[in-house]
Design an enzyme around this catalytic site. Structure first.
Site, PDB file in Angstrom:
ATOM      1  N   CYS A  85       0.828  -1.219   0.000  1.00  0.00           N
ATOM      2  CA  CYS A  85       0.000   0.000   0.000  1.00  0.00           C
ATOM      3  C   CYS A  85       0.857   1.262   0.000  1.00  0.00           C
ATOM      4  O   CYS A  85       0.334   2.371  -0.125  1.00  0.00           O
ATOM      5  CB  CYS A  85      -0.927   0.002   1.202  1.00  0.00           C
ATOM      6  SG  CYS A  85      -1.956  -1.460   1.289  1.00  0.00           S
ATOM      7  N   HIS A 336      -9.319   3.554  -1.335  1.00  0.00           N
ATOM      8  CA  HIS A 336      -7.929   3.102  -1.216  1.00  0.00           C
ATOM      9  C   HIS A 336      -7.560   2.132  -2.342  1.00  0.00           C
ATOM     10  O   HIS A 336      -7.422   0.928  -2.116  1.00  0.00           O
ATOM     11  CB  HIS A 336      -7.746   2.460   0.169  1.00  0.00           C
ATOM     12  CG  HIS A 336      -6.354   2.041   0.494  1.00  0.00           C
ATOM     13  ND1 HIS A 336      -5.225   2.666   0.001  1.00  0.00           N
ATOM     14  CD2 HIS A 336      -5.886   1.019   1.291  1.00  0.00           C
ATOM     15  CE1 HIS A 336      -4.146   2.058   0.455  1.00  0.00           C
ATOM     16  NE2 HIS A 336      -4.520   1.055   1.234  1.00  0.00           N
TER      17      HIS A 336
HETATM   18  N1  COA Z   1     -16.731   1.490   4.101  1.00  0.00           N
HETATM   19  C1  COA Z   1     -18.017   1.821   3.856  1.00  0.00           C
HETATM   20  N2  COA Z   1     -18.827   1.074   3.091  1.00  0.00           N
HETATM   21  C2  COA Z   1     -18.309  -0.025   2.543  1.00  0.00           C
HETATM   22  C3  COA Z   1     -16.982  -0.418   2.743  1.00  0.00           C
HETATM   23  C4  COA Z   1     -16.186   0.396   3.569  1.00  0.00           C
HETATM   24  N3  COA Z   1     -14.922   0.071   3.804  1.00  0.00           N
HETATM   25  N4  COA Z   1     -16.759  -1.556   2.062  1.00  0.00           N
HETATM   26  C5  COA Z   1     -17.909  -1.852   1.443  1.00  0.00           C
HETATM   27  N5  COA Z   1     -18.839  -0.939   1.732  1.00  0.00           N
HETATM   28  C6  COA Z   1     -20.233  -0.922   1.317  1.00  0.00           C
HETATM   29  C7  COA Z   1     -20.384  -1.085  -0.179  1.00  0.00           C
HETATM   30  O1  COA Z   1     -20.435   0.169  -0.823  1.00  0.00           O
HETATM   31  C8  COA Z   1     -21.708  -1.800  -0.278  1.00  0.00           C
HETATM   32  O2  COA Z   1     -22.746  -0.862  -0.110  1.00  0.00           O
HETATM   33  P1  COA Z   1     -24.128  -1.004  -0.921  1.00  0.00           P
HETATM   34  O3  COA Z   1     -24.696  -2.327  -0.494  1.00  0.00           O
HETATM   35  O4  COA Z   1     -24.900   0.171  -0.479  1.00  0.00           O
HETATM   36  O5  COA Z   1     -23.727  -0.994  -2.341  1.00  0.00           O
HETATM   37  C9  COA Z   1     -21.715  -2.697   0.946  1.00  0.00           C
HETATM   38  O6  COA Z   1     -20.841  -2.069   1.893  1.00  0.00           O
HETATM   39  C10 COA Z   1     -21.249  -4.104   0.668  1.00  0.00           C
HETATM   40  O7  COA Z   1     -20.054  -3.997  -0.116  1.00  0.00           O
HETATM   41  P2  COA Z   1     -19.151  -5.240  -0.432  1.00  0.00           P
HETATM   42  O8  COA Z   1     -18.185  -4.830  -1.488  1.00  0.00           O
HETATM   43  O9  COA Z   1     -20.016  -6.455  -0.675  1.00  0.00           O
HETATM   44  O10 COA Z   1     -18.375  -5.395   0.942  1.00  0.00           O
HETATM   45  P3  COA Z   1     -17.511  -6.609   1.371  1.00  0.00           P
HETATM   46  O11 COA Z   1     -18.132  -7.193   2.592  1.00  0.00           O
HETATM   47  O12 COA Z   1     -17.254  -7.525   0.230  1.00  0.00           O
HETATM   48  O13 COA Z   1     -16.125  -5.910   1.772  1.00  0.00           O
HETATM   49  C11 COA Z   1     -14.599  -5.168   3.428  1.00  0.00           C
HETATM   50  C12 COA Z   1     -16.034  -5.099   2.901  1.00  0.00           C
HETATM   51  C13 COA Z   1     -14.476  -4.280   4.635  1.00  0.00           C
HETATM   52  C14 COA Z   1     -14.270  -6.607   3.822  1.00  0.00           C
HETATM   53  C15 COA Z   1     -13.632  -4.705   2.300  1.00  0.00           C
HETATM   54  O14 COA Z   1     -13.957  -3.388   1.939  1.00  0.00           O
HETATM   55  C16 COA Z   1     -12.191  -4.774   2.754  1.00  0.00           C
HETATM   56  O15 COA Z   1     -11.583  -5.834   2.741  1.00  0.00           O
HETATM   57  N6  COA Z   1     -11.589  -3.644   3.136  1.00  0.00           N
HETATM   58  C17 COA Z   1     -10.206  -3.574   3.553  1.00  0.00           C
HETATM   59  C18 COA Z   1      -9.304  -3.417   2.373  1.00  0.00           C
HETATM   60  C19 COA Z   1      -7.867  -3.577   2.777  1.00  0.00           C
HETATM   61  O16 COA Z   1      -7.502  -4.452   3.538  1.00  0.00           O
HETATM   62  N7  COA Z   1      -6.997  -2.742   2.222  1.00  0.00           N
HETATM   63  C20 COA Z   1      -5.603  -2.769   2.510  1.00  0.00           C
HETATM   64  C21 COA Z   1      -5.359  -2.085   3.786  1.00  0.00           C
HETATM   65  S1  COA Z   1      -3.742  -2.356   4.437  1.00  0.00           S
END
Ligand code: COA
Length: 388
Positions: A85, A336
């Site tokens: 990242c 991100h």
């Molecule tokens: N913040 C706010 N809303 C979020 C979100 C977040 N981080 N991630 C997803 N959403 C929302 C989506 O917009 C979607 O909304 P909608 O239903 O109104 O369209 C809903 O939540 C479901 O989205 P989805 O893509 O199915 O979520 P998910 O459960 O597959 O993934 C996480 C959610 C948190 C697991 C994923 O965003 C993630 O892994 N984040 C971390 C990424 C990471 O590790 N980056 C590197 C950092 S070192």
């Protein structure tokens, strides 16, 4: 070493870009940055492009060559840099070094990631490569899980609460409302964060940065050349560029509640710039998870070790606070697309210092800082900026 300035910047919006290809995202950010600088393509002498995991996300490697080709920059050298990242921050630093050393006068720096073409499971596995494969990824630890361990350790050591962590997300969403390039432009409340489902306890959905697509680019120019070419109207000088490393695996760290590489990079950056944390007008910190911003502001010296949660909850890092943090919306709300983040942070500094940040403008901003982290803290890159 010569002074180095940002003389142009451009980015795509961050979010789900199913309608745009990887190449189109690069073209959009790159062309915007070149146009903003007023330079011609022939003026650019080299490209430094950050990209973390395009092979896993879209099946494309050889990104250095792809960027030069896509932007019509052949035959200049074009190199991909990968530091998870922190790929964007490391690309910026390598572009800076190339110009500061006198090797080139003008270079382009970019960051790109297209993450939404794969399932969340596949994206989590790709991101997991930023940690230690043997002791973390292959044991099932995703990045939310690793940061959850760090958050728990901070809570245990200093009494940091989940509500305090939630206040980071609330603030960053509030700032993103005013950022036209942000993924989530809606305000949220502490209650909403608390009620969003656990991803890895204590981190809930609204404590996490999302999975995003996007690209960002800046044009760097030697400060003396920028002045000679009368490009100093909007030029923002990089007055410090530092990088430090820590163990790849959390299990090998001294403790889990502080990010040592970030602290070392920050201390060196303050020394290089000849300033103190109190001299910083605003900062973009690597809030991949809410708890990460709390640890970041402690490492950057904006508050004492262990007080980051309280400091945030009290509004000190808000837009009108003592030290505004993540005016762009941060990783949490701006989005991100991992390798684009470090370059987008530099763009936010460029906008703020040129008073071009609109409703998220920090009044009287003189000195900006960006903090970009790879993995769970194994790479940390810090830059400090001032108007040329
Ligand atoms: N913040 C706010 N809303 C979020 C979100 C977040 N981080 N991630 C997803 N959403 C929302 C989506 O917009 C979607 O909304 P909608 O239903 O109104 O369209 C809903 O939540 C479901 O989205 P989805 O893509 O199915 O979520 P998910 O459960 O597959 O993934 C996480 C959610 C948190 C697991 C994923 O965003 C993630 O892994 N984040 C971390 C990424 C990471 O590790 N980056 C590197 C950092 S070192």
């Amino acid at each position: 070493m010569r002074g180095v300035s940002i003389v142009g910047a451009g980015q795509t919006s961050f979010g789900e870009h199913w309608e745009k290809s990887f190449k189109e995202l690069i073209a959009e950010a790159g062309i915007k940055a070149i146009d903003d600088s007023g330079l011609a393509r022939k003026d650019i002498q080299a490209v430094y492009g950050g990209c973390m995991a395009s092979g896993r996300f879209i099946g494309q490697e050889h990104i250095g060559a792809l960027i030069a080709d896509q932007l019509g920059l052949n035959p200049i050298p074009s190199t991909r840099l990968e530091a998870a990242c922190a790929s964007g921050g490391v690309a910026l630093r390598n572009g800076y070094i190339a110009v500061a050393s006198g090797l080139y006068d003008i270079v382009a720096v970019g960051g790109i990631e297209k993450m939404t073409e794969v399932s969340t499971e596949d994206a989590s596995f790709a991101l997991g490569g930023a940690g230690d494969q043997e002791t973390e990824l292959f044991m099932g630890a995703t990045f939310p899980a690793l940061y959850a361990l760090m958050a728990r350790s901070h809570m245990k050591e200093f009494g940091t609460t989940e509500e305090q962590m939630a206040s980071v997300s609330v603030k960053n969403h509030k700032n993103a409302v005013h950022n036209p390039f942000a993924q989530f432009r809606t305000e949220i409340t502490v209650e909403q964060v608390m009620q969003s489902g656990y991803v890895a306890s204590p981190l809930k959905l609204l404590d996490c940065s999302p999975i995003s697509d996007g690209a960002a680019a800046v044009i760097l120019c030697a400060s003396d050349v920028a002045k000679k070419m009368k490009m100093d109207g909007k030029a923002v000088e990089i007055i410090a560029s530092t990088q430090a490393s820590d163990t790849l695996a959390l299990a090998h760290r001294h403790n889990l509640y502080e990010t040592r590489a970030a602290k070392i990079a920050a201390d060196q950056a303050y020394k290089q710039a000849g300033i103190k944390p109190a001299d910083v007008s605003f900062a973009e910190a690597h809030d991949c998870f809410s708890a990460a911003e709390i640890m970041a502001i402690e490492a950057l010296g904006f508050c004492k070790q262990g007080e980051g949660g309280k400091f945030t909850e009290q509004g000190n890092t808000a837009l009108n606070g003592a030290i505004p943090v993540n005016t762009s919306g941060g990783l949490k709300a701006c989005g991100h697309p991992v390798a684009a983040t470090g370059v987008k942070q530099a763009i936010e500094a460029y906008l703020q210092l040129n008073e071009m940040a609109g409703k998220r403008q920090v009044r009287g901003a003189e000195t900006g800082l960006t903090h970009n982290v790879g993995g769970s803290g194994a790479t940390a890159v810090v830059h400090i900026y001032r108007r040329l």
